[in-house]
Design a protein around this motif. Sequence first.
Motif, PDB file in Angstrom:
ATOM      1  N   ILE A 113      12.083  16.191   4.046  1.00 40.20           N
ATOM      2  CA  ILE A 113      12.924  15.294   3.228  1.00 40.20           C
ATOM      3  C   ILE A 113      13.011  13.917   3.877  1.00 40.20           C
ATOM      4  CG2 ILE A 113      15.275  14.914   2.366  1.00 40.20           C
ATOM      5  CD1 ILE A 113      15.439  17.978   2.016  1.00 40.20           C
ATOM      6  N   TRP A 114      13.229  13.902   5.208  1.00 44.96           N
ATOM      7  CA  TRP A 114      13.286  12.609   5.911  1.00 44.96           C
ATOM      8  C   TRP A 114      11.969  11.851   5.752  1.00 44.96           C
ATOM      9  CZ3 TRP A 114      17.489  10.419   6.457  1.00 44.96           C
ATOM     10  CH2 TRP A 114      18.650  11.106   6.836  1.00 44.96           C
ATOM     11  N   GLU A 115      10.895  12.652   5.884  1.00 46.58           N
ATOM     12  CA  GLU A 115       9.565  12.049   5.737  1.00 46.58           C
ATOM     13  C   GLU A 115       9.416  11.438   4.333  1.00 46.58           C
ATOM     14  OE1 GLU A 115       4.976  13.435   5.480  1.00 46.58           O
ATOM     15  OE2 GLU A 115       6.302  14.758   6.628  1.00 46.58           O
ATOM     16  N   GLY A 116       9.902  12.194   3.354  1.00 44.42           N
ATOM     17  CA  GLY A 116       9.848  11.705   1.977  1.00 44.42           C
ATOM     18  C   GLY A 116      10.612  10.414   1.816  1.00 44.42           C
ATOM     19  N   LEU A 117      11.831  10.389   2.374  1.00 41.79           N
ATOM     20  CA  LEU A 117      12.659   9.174   2.278  1.00 41.79           C
ATOM     21  C   LEU A 117      11.958   7.988   2.926  1.00 41.79           C
ATOM     22  CD1 LEU A 117      16.309  10.393   2.923  1.00 41.79           C
ATOM     23  CD2 LEU A 117      15.452   9.138   0.933  1.00 41.79           C
ATOM     24  N   ARG A 118      11.417   8.249   4.154  1.00 44.05           N
ATOM     25  CA  ARG A 118      10.710   7.172   4.867  1.00 44.05           C
ATOM     26  C   ARG A 118       9.538   6.671   4.031  1.00 44.05           C
ATOM     27  NH1 ARG A 118      11.645   9.952   9.612  1.00 44.05           N
ATOM     28  NH2 ARG A 118       9.667  11.048   9.453  1.00 44.05           N
ATOM     29  N   GLU A 119       8.835   7.648   3.441  1.00 46.97           N
ATOM     30  CA  GLU A 119       7.655   7.275   2.663  1.00 46.97           C
ATOM     31  C   GLU A 119       8.056   6.518   1.385  1.00 46.97           C
ATOM     32  OE1 GLU A 119       3.337   9.201   1.702  1.00 46.97           O
ATOM     33  OE2 GLU A 119       4.721  10.123   3.112  1.00 46.97           O
ATOM     34  N   ALA A 120       9.177   6.946   0.815  1.00 51.87           N
ATOM     35  CA  ALA A 120       9.669   6.254  -0.380  1.00 51.87           C
ATOM     36  C   ALA A 120       9.942   4.797  -0.079  1.00 51.87           C
ATOM     37  CB  ALA A 120      10.944   6.935  -0.888  1.00 51.87           C
ATOM     38  N   ILE A 121      10.625   4.566   1.064  1.00 50.87           N
ATOM     39  CA  ILE A 121      10.922   3.177   1.463  1.00 50.87           C
ATOM     40  C   ILE A 121       9.621   2.419   1.712  1.00 50.87           C
ATOM     41  CG2 ILE A 121      11.987   1.757   3.280  1.00 50.87           C
ATOM     42  CD1 ILE A 121      14.083   4.129   3.484  1.00 50.87           C
ATOM     43  N   ASP A 122       8.679   3.094   2.390  1.00 54.08           N
ATOM     44  CA  ASP A 122       7.386   2.492   2.679  1.00 54.08           C
ATOM     45  C   ASP A 122       6.648   2.144   1.374  1.00 54.08           C
ATOM     46  OD1 ASP A 122       5.444   1.644   4.508  1.00 54.08           O
ATOM     47  OD2 ASP A 122       4.262   3.465   4.087  1.00 54.08           O
ATOM     48  N   LEU A 123       6.721   3.097   0.419  1.00 57.24           N
ATOM     49  CA  LEU A 123       6.070   2.869  -0.884  1.00 57.24           C
ATOM     50  C   LEU A 123       6.642   1.632  -1.562  1.00 57.24           C
ATOM     51  CD1 LEU A 123       5.864   6.351  -2.718  1.00 57.24           C
ATOM     52  CD2 LEU A 123       3.982   4.869  -2.108  1.00 57.24           C
ATOM     53  N   LEU A 124       7.983   1.568  -1.545  1.00 58.41           N
ATOM     54  CA  LEU A 124       8.664   0.468  -2.231  1.00 58.41           C
ATOM     55  C   LEU A 124       8.414  -0.858  -1.539  1.00 58.41           C
ATOM     56  CD1 LEU A 124      12.046   2.179  -3.159  1.00 58.41           C
ATOM     57  CD2 LEU A 124      10.295   1.363  -4.733  1.00 58.41           C
TER      58      LEU A 124
END
Lengths: 365, 254
Positions: free
Chosen positions: B4-15
């Motif tokens: 989940i943390w990885e997902g959040l980090r990746e979401a921010i990175d994506l954005l």
Amino acid sequence: MDQPLNDLPGKLSVHGLVVRRGARTIVDVPELAVGMGEVLAIVGPNGAGKTTLVLQMALLERPTSGEVRFEDQPVRGHELALRRRMAVVFQEPLLLDRPVLANVGTGLGLRGVGRVERRERALRWLRRFGIEQLGGRSSRTLSGGEAQRVSLARAFALEPEVLLLDEPFSALDTPARAAIIDDLAAVLAETQTTTVLVTHDHDEAARLGDRVAVMMGGHVLQAGEPSDVFGAPADERVAAFVGIETMAPAEVISREGELVVLAARGHTIEAVGAGAFQRALVCLRPEDVGIAAPGDQEAESSVRNRLLGRVVRVLRTGADARVEIDCGFPVIARITRRSLDELGIEPGSSVVATFKATAVHLIPK
Amino acid sequence: MELIWEGLREAIDLLVHNKHDVYEIARRSIYVSGTATLIALVVGVGLGAVIAFKRFPGRMFALALVNTGMGLPPVVVGLVIAILLWRSGPLGELSWIYSTRAMIIAQAVIATPIITGFTAASLAALHPKLRLQVYALGASRLQMLWLLLQEVRLPLLAAIMAGFGAAISEVGASVMVGGNISGQTRVLTGAVLLEQSKGNFGAALAFGIILLAMMVAVNLLFTWIQLGIRRDVASPPEILGADAGTLVQPWTNR
């Protein structure tokens, strides 16, 4: 044919109007008209078809057969334009979920009246019904009486040529009702708006109506001035509805001018009436019947009719009492509780029922 | 949890870095689902009004159909629309298969019964005589509908939220009729599906989080409007400043 009092063609009229729901006939009115500036009160018990009739007159429903005419012209095809010359107030206030002022202005908005005039007229009619201070309130926060005043203001703000009122006061408590009827009577007198008032309350009808039509079972049984309808009902059903509680079959014995002498179950009754009938129903309102002790010849010596009988039932209601006397046929009297106590009347007492010849209404049979 | 943390980090990175064309995909999602909801609103309000007010043979059947439609399986919708729009299908000449138009149609079909059902139920719950009263005030049929829709504006907003939610969150129909083509028909749900199938759970989760965030934002907006309406009704403006003419329709004189 039923005619409005002022002999002008009806402002709004129905002709051969029949409304059926399945096999049931709800309304069957051959002719009924309300004249220009007239208040026509349609009275009748619940389920008489009054509301259905008024919905037809308001062009909100279509009849099974027959037609409605506005100024003697068939309404078919012009319903929307004609509805915009009328206004309807129902038993429920039916306000929209918006502030009072906006509610009163709604119908004007639908007619394309500009914002400034809409507001000015809405405020004027709120003021006229004494509720100007409610203009900014949400319609959901009003009391029943306030909401119905808003509903009336909304109708009058349209300055309608015809106003239709369907039991507008029946959901209100007595004080609110009395006050709103006073205001409406004043506004109707001032505006001379052609009005159809539907009610089951004869006092309301007599108070507001220039003419009264009694409706039962979908039919108009009698129409005329309030004094005629309430004082001289045309048949037993109308008589019972307008508050006549004593109805006794009788035979005419003799006539002398307008004075008619009749025999009913061994009693001789004097009445005033014209016509060549041999049999009639003797009709009496309870408030026109007095009660005296059997030996008391002095009491109400001016009355022509004195019927000896026995008290069957006494019902005390508020300040009055309703006394049922068996005189061979039931005679109902309404007297004050004080008289009741003074005379010591109770079931089984022998009494004399007294009434004037002029109090008797005869329905020829 | 790590995922989940990885997902959040990746979401921010994506954005932040606009990876995987995230903004374009999000924009397309809003466009497709927004347009579908708009179409569903027009059709659903009309159908809802007919079901609420008209007495016609088969009305109960229509109502049952709408209620069934409120839970319509998106894959079935996708299948039927795909058959209709298939090159050899009855509407094949339109060449809409694997286009955003096909996706809009599919999502509109999913959202329409929801808005129809909500509209019919809320209009039917109004006082039965209110419609007569509005006609008696001089309303044409369209004016009557407009006024009564204003009376049910709160449930109607809920209907729009539910319809939009169903449209933007479905994946089966969109992928079946849109094809999940990068740069053309890929929307957020399709992106989640694709990344998950490739084993990129972080990216899949990131798209999922963006989808959820968008839905929350849209619902917050509508809820704010709803509360605004409630507040207006509860404490209306001072009388002299009040607007007696909230009723302004384009068809006033019709």
